[in-house]
Write a protein that holds these residues in place. Structure first.
Motif, PDB file in Angstrom:
ATOM      1  N   MET A  73       0.825  -1.211   0.000  1.00 19.14           N
ATOM      2  CA  MET A  73       0.000   0.000   0.000  1.00 19.14           C
ATOM      3  C   MET A  73       0.857   1.259   0.000  1.00 19.14           C
ATOM      4  O   MET A  73       0.624   2.186  -0.726  1.00 19.14           O
ATOM      5  CB  MET A  73      -0.893  -0.020   1.255  1.00 19.14           C
ATOM      6  CG  MET A  73      -1.939   1.073   1.220  1.00 19.14           C
ATOM      7  SD  MET A  73      -2.945   0.995  -0.233  1.00 19.14           S
ATOM      8  CE  MET A  73      -3.514   2.656  -0.336  1.00 19.14           C
ATOM      9  N   LYS A  74       1.878   1.212   0.850  1.00 19.81           N
ATOM     10  CA  LYS A  74       2.749   2.400   0.899  1.00 19.81           C
ATOM     11  C   LYS A  74       3.442   2.609  -0.427  1.00 19.81           C
ATOM     12  O   LYS A  74       3.602   3.723  -0.903  1.00 19.81           O
ATOM     13  CB  LYS A  74       3.794   2.193   2.002  1.00 19.81           C
ATOM     14  CG  LYS A  74       3.434   2.883   3.289  1.00 19.81           C
ATOM     15  CD  LYS A  74       4.616   2.907   4.218  1.00 19.81           C
ATOM     16  CE  LYS A  74       4.232   3.692   5.475  1.00 19.81           C
ATOM     17  NZ  LYS A  74       5.263   3.641   6.466  1.00 19.81           N
ATOM     18  N   ARG A  75       3.830   1.472  -1.016  1.00 18.84           N
ATOM     19  CA  ARG A  75       4.527   1.585  -2.305  1.00 18.84           C
ATOM     20  C   ARG A  75       3.625   2.241  -3.336  1.00 18.84           C
ATOM     21  O   ARG A  75       4.051   3.063  -4.124  1.00 18.84           O
ATOM     22  CB  ARG A  75       4.919   0.201  -2.792  1.00 18.84           C
ATOM     23  CG  ARG A  75       6.251  -0.269  -2.215  1.00 18.84           C
ATOM     24  CD  ARG A  75       6.785  -1.459  -2.961  1.00 18.84           C
ATOM     25  NE  ARG A  75       7.700  -1.067  -3.999  1.00 18.84           N
ATOM     26  CZ  ARG A  75       7.959  -1.799  -5.076  1.00 18.84           C
ATOM     27  NH1 ARG A  75       7.315  -2.921  -5.261  1.00 18.84           N
ATOM     28  NH2 ARG A  75       8.822  -1.409  -5.978  1.00 18.84           N
ATOM     29  N   LEU A  76       2.372   1.844  -3.314  1.00 26.23           N
ATOM     30  CA  LEU A  76       1.435   2.412  -4.291  1.00 26.23           C
ATOM     31  C   LEU A  76       1.344   3.908  -4.142  1.00 26.23           C
ATOM     32  O   LEU A  76       1.374   4.655  -5.118  1.00 26.23           O
ATOM     33  CB  LEU A  76       0.043   1.786  -4.074  1.00 26.23           C
ATOM     34  CG  LEU A  76      -0.606   1.323  -5.376  1.00 26.23           C
ATOM     35  CD1 LEU A  76      -0.044  -0.030  -5.721  1.00 26.23           C
ATOM     36  CD2 LEU A  76      -2.091   1.232  -5.223  1.00 26.23           C
ATOM     37  N   ILE A  77       1.272   4.353  -2.890  1.00 24.44           N
ATOM     38  CA  ILE A  77       1.169   5.797  -2.674  1.00 24.44           C
ATOM     39  C   ILE A  77       2.409   6.492  -3.195  1.00 24.44           C
ATOM     40  O   ILE A  77       2.342   7.511  -3.875  1.00 24.44           O
ATOM     41  CB  ILE A  77       0.998   6.106  -1.175  1.00 24.44           C
ATOM     42  CG1 ILE A  77      -0.305   5.491  -0.683  1.00 24.44           C
ATOM     43  CG2 ILE A  77       0.985   7.599  -0.942  1.00 24.44           C
ATOM     44  CD1 ILE A  77      -0.566   5.731   0.761  1.00 24.44           C
ATOM     45  N   ARG A  78       3.556   5.879  -2.913  1.00 24.23           N
ATOM     46  CA  ARG A  78       4.790   6.530  -3.350  1.00 24.23           C
ATOM     47  C   ARG A  78       4.859   6.606  -4.856  1.00 24.23           C
ATOM     48  O   ARG A  78       5.260   7.612  -5.431  1.00 24.23           O
ATOM     49  CB  ARG A  78       5.991   5.757  -2.825  1.00 24.23           C
ATOM     50  CG  ARG A  78       6.122   5.867  -1.334  1.00 24.23           C
ATOM     51  CD  ARG A  78       7.558   5.779  -0.894  1.00 24.23           C
ATOM     52  NE  ARG A  78       7.583   5.761   0.551  1.00 24.23           N
ATOM     53  CZ  ARG A  78       7.976   4.734   1.266  1.00 24.23           C
ATOM     54  NH1 ARG A  78       8.402   3.637   0.667  1.00 24.23           N
ATOM     55  NH2 ARG A  78       7.964   4.777   2.574  1.00 24.23           N
ATOM     56  N   ILE A  79       4.453   5.517  -5.502  1.00 25.39           N
ATOM     57  CA  ILE A  79       4.497   5.516  -6.973  1.00 25.39           C
ATOM     58  C   ILE A  79       3.528   6.561  -7.511  1.00 25.39           C
ATOM     59  O   ILE A  79       3.833   7.275  -8.459  1.00 25.39           O
ATOM     60  CB  ILE A  79       4.149   4.127  -7.520  1.00 25.39           C
ATOM     61  CG1 ILE A  79       5.263   3.154  -7.140  1.00 25.39           C
ATOM     62  CG2 ILE A  79       3.981   4.171  -9.025  1.00 25.39           C
ATOM     63  CD1 ILE A  79       5.019   1.759  -7.625  1.00 25.39           C
ATOM     64  N   GLY A  80       2.359   6.626  -6.862  1.00 24.35           N
ATOM     65  CA  GLY A  80       1.387   7.616  -7.314  1.00 24.35           C
ATOM     66  C   GLY A  80       1.944   9.028  -7.235  1.00 24.35           C
ATOM     67  O   GLY A  80       1.822   9.823  -8.170  1.00 24.35           O
ATOM     68  N   ILE A  81       2.599   9.320  -6.115  1.00 25.32           N
ATOM     69  CA  ILE A  81       3.149  10.673  -5.964  1.00 25.32           C
ATOM     70  C   ILE A  81       4.208  10.929  -7.017  1.00 25.32           C
ATOM     71  O   ILE A  81       4.300  12.005  -7.608  1.00 25.32           O
ATOM     72  CB  ILE A  81       3.743  10.852  -4.557  1.00 25.32           C
ATOM     73  CG1 ILE A  81       2.632  10.710  -3.523  1.00 25.32           C
ATOM     74  CG2 ILE A  81       4.399  12.201  -4.417  1.00 25.32           C
ATOM     75  CD1 ILE A  81       3.108  10.828  -2.117  1.00 25.32           C
ATOM     76  N   LEU A  82       5.013   9.901  -7.267  1.00 30.99           N
ATOM     77  CA  LEU A  82       6.069  10.055  -8.266  1.00 30.99           C
ATOM     78  C   LEU A  82       5.486  10.352  -9.639  1.00 30.99           C
ATOM     79  O   LEU A  82       5.961  11.206 -10.373  1.00 30.99           O
ATOM     80  CB  LEU A  82       6.886   8.759  -8.317  1.00 30.99           C
ATOM     81  CG  LEU A  82       8.305   8.912  -8.898  1.00 30.99           C
ATOM     82  CD1 LEU A  82       9.081   9.863  -8.049  1.00 30.99           C
ATOM     83  CD2 LEU A  82       8.986   7.571  -8.951  1.00 30.99           C
ATOM     84  N   VAL A  83       4.408   9.620  -9.958  1.00 31.64           N
ATOM     85  CA  VAL A  83       3.785   9.831 -11.268  1.00 31.64           C
ATOM     86  C   VAL A  83       3.280  11.262 -11.402  1.00 31.64           C
ATOM     87  O   VAL A  83       3.506  11.929 -12.404  1.00 31.64           O
ATOM     88  CB  VAL A  83       2.625   8.820 -11.464  1.00 31.64           C
ATOM     89  CG1 VAL A  83       1.744   9.252 -12.615  1.00 31.64           C
ATOM     90  CG2 VAL A  83       3.193   7.454 -11.742  1.00 31.64           C
ATOM     91  N   ILE A  84       2.600  11.710 -10.341  1.00 35.82           N
ATOM     92  CA  ILE A  84       2.062  13.076 -10.417  1.00 35.82           C
ATOM     93  C   ILE A  84       3.191  14.077 -10.559  1.00 35.82           C
ATOM     94  O   ILE A  84       3.124  15.010 -11.352  1.00 35.82           O
ATOM     95  CB  ILE A  84       1.223  13.382  -9.168  1.00 35.82           C
ATOM     96  CG1 ILE A  84      -0.011  12.488  -9.161  1.00 35.82           C
ATOM     97  CG2 ILE A  84       0.805  14.836  -9.164  1.00 35.82           C
ATOM     98  CD1 ILE A  84      -0.933  12.749  -8.015  1.00 35.82           C
ATOM     99  N   ALA A  85       4.276  13.851  -9.803  1.00 32.27           N
ATOM    100  CA  ALA A  85       5.386  14.802  -9.874  1.00 32.27           C
ATOM    101  C   ALA A  85       5.999  14.823 -11.268  1.00 32.27           C
ATOM    102  O   ALA A  85       6.324  15.876 -11.806  1.00 32.27           O
ATOM    103  CB  ALA A  85       6.429  14.442  -8.825  1.00 32.27           C
ATOM    104  N   LEU A  86       6.135  13.639 -11.853  1.00 34.18           N
ATOM    105  CA  LEU A  86       6.712  13.593 -13.188  1.00 34.18           C
ATOM    106  C   LEU A  86       5.831  14.312 -14.191  1.00 34.18           C
ATOM    107  O   LEU A  86       6.317  14.965 -15.106  1.00 34.18           O
ATOM    108  CB  LEU A  86       6.891  12.133 -13.627  1.00 34.18           C
ATOM    109  CG  LEU A  86       8.125  11.449 -13.043  1.00 34.18           C
ATOM    110  CD1 LEU A  86       8.181  10.016 -13.493  1.00 34.18           C
ATOM    111  CD2 LEU A  86       9.378  12.173 -13.481  1.00 34.18           C
ATOM    112  N   GLN A  87       4.521  14.197 -13.984  1.00 38.20           N
ATOM    113  CA  GLN A  87       3.625  14.870 -14.908  1.00 38.20           C
ATOM    114  C   GLN A  87       3.870  16.361 -14.929  1.00 38.20           C
ATOM    115  O   GLN A  87       3.802  16.998 -15.964  1.00 38.20           O
ATOM    116  CB  GLN A  87       2.177  14.613 -14.485  1.00 38.20           C
ATOM    117  CG  GLN A  87       1.662  13.313 -15.020  1.00 38.20           C
ATOM    118  CD  GLN A  87       0.167  13.319 -15.038  1.00 38.20           C
ATOM    119  OE1 GLN A  87      -0.470  14.092 -14.351  1.00 38.20           O
ATOM    120  NE2 GLN A  87      -0.401  12.469 -15.847  1.00 38.20           N
TER     121      GLN A  87
END
Lengths: 396, 533, 367
Positions: A1-15
């Motif tokens: 779950m934590k990993r998912l959140i981190r990946i999500g944040i990374l994706v948004i930041a990259l956008q």
């Protein structure tokens, strides 16, 4: 779950880094539109909108104010046709890589036919437009608006600035026209008790203006007179004299330069109105509108043709002036009434100060306006007579 | 996961704490009675220290007692030492009254009270303390048969003369600035606050450097808790070397990652004295002229000593200009980007024509231009700081002019970014506090990027972010943005304006609460009475 | 997050002022002018002031009975564990709805006026990140930020309004009360629910250090808000005319655009935008904080970062997906929000107060 959140944040930041910004428009990609013109034409039997625009071209040989005589024009004309206004605009935008920028459109010219038929649509479009300036001047062209775009500037670099200066200055100083801003125009359009006006603009030949053959572009613009509307339709025009009357009736003039010709003893003299203030009182007496107008005018005499200006005579001169101004004003009112439009604010006055009376005549306020009793009283005061005391006497 | 990676990069896990090479062993090491033993140990410790001198001599008494003086010859004034210590001991013993006999037991006592004429002396019976004092410039006298040693202080090492402070010059006001020797600095402060309430506490920080720190405060005005807090934080520092006040500053700050300076530093003794009188604490660090003042608020970034010496109307005017300069330095590039890229409606139409014509064939978008020019100017500024003063200035000017002009002529960037960046650079020099200037430089970049993304809204959001951040900062318990937020209206008289001296009746609330009133009322100048004599 | 923060009465008053006026001042002229026409300034002030004052009294009374507790905590003391928890949860939902509406108003306004092409989600994300950061810092920081920007906020609006006076015609404010009282009453319903937002005092009550001051300062804040609204609506109508005011979506914006004094002072609307953004940011930050506080008090969450973060994502989802387009938003604001809001602002606290008083009486009657 934590990993998912981190990946999500990374994706948004990259956008954020990839997509960039949407509203970013670089300043040199703008097509700055300075004047808009609306026309209704019939092409092949189909009614269409024609929109013309002056687009500023910067930096062709001269920068801003340092323009001398240039080969290239500082503004070019774009024109487009379409069944809606937006389509018409699209027509000319699509030919250029630049993005249209309306925030500098100081003037809007409406063609005669468009003013007669589609005024409400134009007003709606203009007010909805995000970038539109509420302080833009509304003018009606005698004839087609697109013809005006063929004109060449006289006083400034570009026609648009000419128009703007003329509208502002003519209004304040010479009284022969009035700069009507979009926001007041729309407010009057929507109001239940008043009709809007707009300045009139037309093309004239320079010969009329200059009286010379050379020096001066072949076509020039003149802002003179007012266009009168009724129920959102153009119904008539006021000429120069009547416009002066209109200005005296409706606005408080504080920097005027309005020349009024007065006849006294068969001689003409020119009275320059500098300050003027109207007071309108509207009353309802037995279902008949009774309007009492008092105009206080102050000015000076610039030209006398042998009329005695001695202190004892001044009062008589003032009296004559007042009378004749009063006549002029009455004439304006008659003309306006002839067009059945109340753009002078009489009904508005009644509505504001005696709302109960207004309720009685609300249904047929125009008729009431037509049958109203109007009394005009002008108090003109001659403050000074210029630098000369009485007049130049030839002592021969 | 990220945190442990971060720690490893910074070397956190390299070892737990200092190696105990120079730490004092738990037990103290007392001096022995025998001179020989002491000297051998001293020689062993100071082996290969060429500047340590061990001078043996004999005290004239019956029977003669051997003694030795240990000192570092570069750190004392040899003339004075010779006269007041050795000369006094070796030559004045005959002048002792006859009933006083020097024996091994009372030798130290008699030396201290009757013979040695040095102005300050101390005695110690601990070996490491003796070493410490010798290293600090004292002369240690070890006497045979005595378990204690006498330490005399005679003069100090050569240092810089008192000179005008380089970083904070004034036109009107005193021109003495701090030097490296903390004693001189203390004297500069003492002569301005001649009160016994000015307390000075000495600490030594740094295992190898053993830098002396002097903690100054005016008792009765300062909150006692503040002093305790400062002392606790200072004592917590366990570093090996403390080179300048910057090291201490970073270690005792409230927020280690703060962008804005939470501790003020200054070279001017009048500033220190003024702050002490307001109820703050000064930390004088040996070997650096930069003195620390705690606590600090945002407003002190805008204050310069000169404001207090100039007339208050002019000073208020200058302060408002400084505030405007602060805003320009922070916001001008970002606002330019926002207006030129997003809100072109703000530009008046005549100006619009000019701007478009200058930007006609430029390759880069405006934010890229501004970022590049900012980078170049930062590099120029750094280059100018390295070089000696005179050359540095010309390099900056020439570099700025040449590079700016050349890039514009070549067509890489337009005129507007160069003008904007130059204005910004000039404005940032108007901020008195250098630390604030650096933080603003960093924040400026962030704001430019935000402006490029969201326009004016982005700038506003960035500013609100900075505001929230500043509001949460505290410097030793004092909220960073006071007196504006939380609002204490009485203190506003010294923030954006400078109230005349006769109106500065109270001390700032947060630091000087114990003794709020500092001046009598009705001090304003009055006209002489108009009665005829 | 339940640090023992203590804020003063003045700070609370400033906070409430900015909280209420930031959304109020932009939309009120349009909504009241539609019904009350020229007397819109009356509609926006008299009745809503009364409503706000009542709310203030009730909330203050309730708070003074439980001076250390927020409304989330004393709900179940009054009406029992089960119902109380339910009421507290519904209050959280109320705050959530308010927050979502504010966020949506903000992004719509920006989309409409200055950033038309930016996708809504980016505007919302940026402001939510800022709000979450501010809420994480705590109430003290929010209050200090309020004090800092208070002067700028009021000054900015005052400048815009003062400059707008150049086009002002007092005649446009007549006729006065043309149709009698009914339109005014109809026009004051929506503003009343906005004035009633002062009920968040119920949650802020325990954080203020001098309780008696709250009543006085709260009334002062209300009076200030009312004055602000009166001036705002009156000047807008005086410049634009009542018909135009009701047709524009954001009349204050249009009025600021129409200011043109010479060549230099024009297009001031961007500056107005700047000041308004600061107010809205404070409002969303405070709402985020309050929702976080409510959640942690009702459900006992310990890790505040998780609470705030997940709440932000949740709100992002709702604002972007569930609410419709601009006209639907308008309908929600004018028809659904007022009754919903008024219930939570006045009715439920009055209800709680009534029950508490009854219980007290019954208890004293027993002994």
């Amino acid at each position: 779950m934590k990993r998912l959140i981190r990946i999500g944040i990374l994706v948004i930041a990259l956008q954020v880094l990839c997509i960039g910004c949407w509203d970013h428009r670089d300043i040199n990609t703008l097509a700055i539109i300075t004047v808009l013109g609306f026309d209704k034409i019939t092409e092949d039997g189909v009614d269409q909108w024609q929109v013309s625009a002056f687009v500023m071209q910067a930096g062709q040989g001269g920068v801003g104010g340092g323009a001398g005589s240039q080969e290239a024009k500082p503004e070019i004309v774009w024109r487009g046709n379409g069944s809606t206004i937006s389509e018409a605009i699209l027509e000319f935008i699509k030919r250029s890589p630049r993005v249209p920028f309306f925030a500098d459109a100081y003037t809007v010219i409406i063609g005669e036919r468009a003013a007669k038929e589609e005024l409400l649509e134009i007003a709606d479009y203009l007010n909805r437009l995000r970038e539109q300036r509420p302080g833009a001047f509304v003018m009606v062209a005698k004839g087609n608006a697109c013809d005006l775009f063929e004109a060449e500037p006289e006083a400034s670099i570009s026609v648009s600035r000419d128009l703007k200066d003329l509208a502002q200055n003519a209004a304040d100083l010479k009284g022969i026209a009035r700069g009507v801003e979009l926001i007041h125009f729309t407010a009057d359009l929507l109001s239940t008790d008043r009709d809007p006006v707009a300045s009139e603009v037309r093309l004239i030949h320079t010969k009329e203006k200059r009286g010379e053959e050379l020096a001066g572009p072949p076509k020039a613009i003149l802002v003179e007179g007012l266009a009168i509307f009724k129920d959102a339709k153009l119904v008539g025009w006021l000429n120069k004299e009547e416009t002066i009357g209109y200005n005296l009736l409706t606005t408080k003039i504080s920097q005027g330069d309005i020349v009024i010709q007065v006849t006294k003893d068969d001689k003409l003299l020119a009275f320059l109105v500098e300050k003027s203030k109207p007071k309108i009182k509207a009353n309802l007496i037995e279902d008949k509108l009774n309007i009492n107008i008092v105009i206080e005018a102050k000015g000076r005499i610039t030209e006398d043709n042998g009329i005695n200006l001695a202190p004892s005579e001044i009062t008589e001169v003032e009296y004559t002036i007042s009378e004749q101004i009063g006549d002029k004003v009455m004439q304006t009112i008659e003309t306006v009434r002839g067009y059945e439009s109340d753009c002078l604010g009489f009904s508005e006055e009644l509505h504001r100060y005696s709302p109960k009376d207004w309720k009685k005549i609300k249904e047929h306020w125009r008729e009431t306006f037509l049958e109203a009793d109007v009394e005009v009283k002008v108090n003109a005061k001659v403050e000074n007579t210029g630098r000369l005391g009485q007049r130049l006497e030839l002592n021969k | 996961m990220l945190k442990s990676l971060f720690k490893r990069v910074l070397g956190f896990s390299a070892g737990k704490g200092l190696k105990n090479s120079d730490q004092r062993p738990p037990n103290k090491h007392p001096l022995s009675d025998s001179l020989e033993q002491n000297l051998t140990e001293l020689q062993k410790n100071f082996d290969l220290c060429a500047d340590v001198v061990i001078r043996k001599f004999t005290i004239n008494c019956e029977p003669p007692i051997n003694a030795a003086a240990v000192f570092i010859d570069t750190m004392i004034d040899e003339k004075m030492g010779s006269k007041s210590i050795l000369g006094a001991i070796m030559q004045e013993t005959p002048s002792l009254p006859s009933n006083v006999q020097i024996t091994k037991l009372n030798a130290l006592q008699i030396l201290k009270s009757r013979l040695v004429t040095a102005m300050s002396t101390r005695d110690t019976s601990d070996f490491f303390e003796l070493e410490n004092y010798v290293l600090n410039g004292g002369v240690g006298i070890v006497i045979d048969g005595s378990p204690a040693a006498l330490i005399c202080f005679v003069g100090g090492p050569q240092g810089r003369a008192i000179d005008e402070p380089i970083t904070e010059p004034v036109v009107r006001g005193p021109r003495d600035g701090f030097v490296e020797d903390y004693r001189t600095n203390l004297s500069l402060v003492r002569r301005r606050i001649k009160s016994s309430r000015l307390k000075v506490e000495l600490l030594q920080i740094g295992e190898i450097s053993k830098t002396t720190i002097a903690l100054c405060y005016v008792k009765g005005i300062v909150h006692d808790k503040l002093i305790e807090e400062v002392k606790t934080r200072l004592n917590r520092i366990k570093a090996d070397v403390v080179m300048g006040s910057g090291t201490i500053e970073e270690m005792i700050m409230d927020e280690p990652f703060s962008l804005f300076p939470l501790i003020e530093y200054t070279e001017r003794p009048d500033k220190v004295s003024g702050s002490l009188a307001e109820g703050r604490v000064a930390i004088i660090v040996d070997n650096t002229p930069m003195t620390l003042i705690v606590p600090t608020t945002f407003v002190s970034l805008l204050q310069a000593s000169e404001d207090y010496y100039n007339h208050f109307i002019f000073a208020s005017f200058v302060r408002s200009i400084r505030f405007a300069a602060l805003n320009i330095a922070l916001l001008l590039p970002a606002i330019t980007v926002a207006i030129m890229a997003f809100h072109q409606e703000i530009i008046p139409d005549k100006l619009l024509g000019i701007i478009i014509s200058t930007r006609k064939d430029l390759p880069l978008p405006i934010y890229a231009e501004i970022l590049i020019m900012e980078m170049i100017f930062e590099i120029l500024r750094e280059a100018g700081a390295r070089l000696p003063r005179t050359i540095g200035q010309s390099v900056s000017i020439v570099g700025g002019l040449v590079i700016g002009q050349a890039t514009v002529e070549a067509g890489f960037v337009g005129y507007v970014p160069v003008i904007v960046v130059a204005l910004t650079a000039v404005a940032s020099f108007a901020i008195p506090n250098y630390g604030a200037g650096t933080s603003i430089r960093i924040l400026r970049f962030g704001l430019i990027i935000l402006a490029a993304l969201l326009g004016g809204v982005g700038v506003m959001l960035g500013l609100m972010f900075i505001l929230f951040y500043l509001c949460g900062l505290r410097s030793f318990g004092v909220p960073y943005l006071s007196p504006i937020a939380p609002l204490s209206p009485g203190d506003l008289k010294d923030t954006f304006i400078r109230a005349p001296w006769w109106a500065m009746l109270t001390r700032p609330r947060f630091t000087g609460e114990k003794e709020p009133v500092r001046m009598d009322t009705n001090q304003g100048p009055t006209k002489p009475s108009n009665e005829k004599e | 997050m339940e640090q023992k923060v203590k804020i003063s009465g003045t700070q609370v008053a400033m906070l409430l002022f900015i909280f209420v006026t930031s959304t109020l001042v932009i939309y009120v002229p349009a909504i009241t002018a539609k019904d009350a026409k020229e007397s819109a300034w009356l509609a926006g002030s008299v009745l809503p002031f009364a409503f706000g004052y009542l709310t203030l009294r009730v909330v203050f009374k309730l708070g003074s009975y439980f001076p250390q507790l927020t409304i989330f905590q004393y709900c179940h003391l009054i009406i029992g564990q089960f119902l109380g928890k339910g009421l507290a949860i519904s209050y959280i939902i109320f705050l959530l709805v308010m927050h979502v509406l504010v966020l949506r108003e903000f992004s719509d306004f920006l989309n409409m006026t200055t950033l038309p092409l930016t996708p809504r989600i980016w505007i919302l994300t940026s402001i939510l990140v800022l709000a979450t950061y501010g809420a994480y810092q705590g109430l003290e920081v929010i209050v200090r930020a309020v004090q800092f920007i208070f002067g700028i906020y009021v000054g900015g609006f005052a400048t815009a309004i003062l400059l707008g006076l150049s086009n002002f015609e007092i005649g446009r404010l007549l006729p006065f009360m043309e149709e009698g009282f009914m339109p005014i009453i109809r026009g004051s319903i929506v503003p009343s629910s906005w004035y009633g937002e002062i009920c968040i005092l119920a949650i802020l009550f325990p954080f203020v250090n001098k309780h008696k001051e709250i009543k006085r300062k709260g009334v002062m804040a209300l009076v200030a808000i009312t004055l602000f609204v009166i001036i705002d609506v009156a000047v807008t109508i005086g410049v634009l005319g009542s018909n135009l005011t009701s047709s524009f979506a954001v009349p204050l914006w249009s009025m600021a655009r129409s200011i043109e004094l010479g060549e230099v002072i024009q297009r001031l609307e961007s500056f107005l935008l700047v000041f308004w953004i600061t107010g809205v940011v404070i409002k969303t930050t405070l709402l985020t904080y309050l929702i976080g506080l409510g959640l942690s008090q009702v459900f006992g969450f310990k890790n505040i970062k998780v609470v705030l973060g997940s709440m932000a994502v949740f709100e992002l989802f709702i604002t972007n997906v569930l609410l419709g387009n601009a006209s639907q938003m308008h309908v929600i604001l004018t028809h659904f929000w007022p009754p919903f809001g008024m219930v939570f602002e006045l009715v439920i606290p009055a209800f709680l107060l009534g029950i508490f008083k009854l219980r007290k009486k019954r208890r004293t009657n027993h002994y």
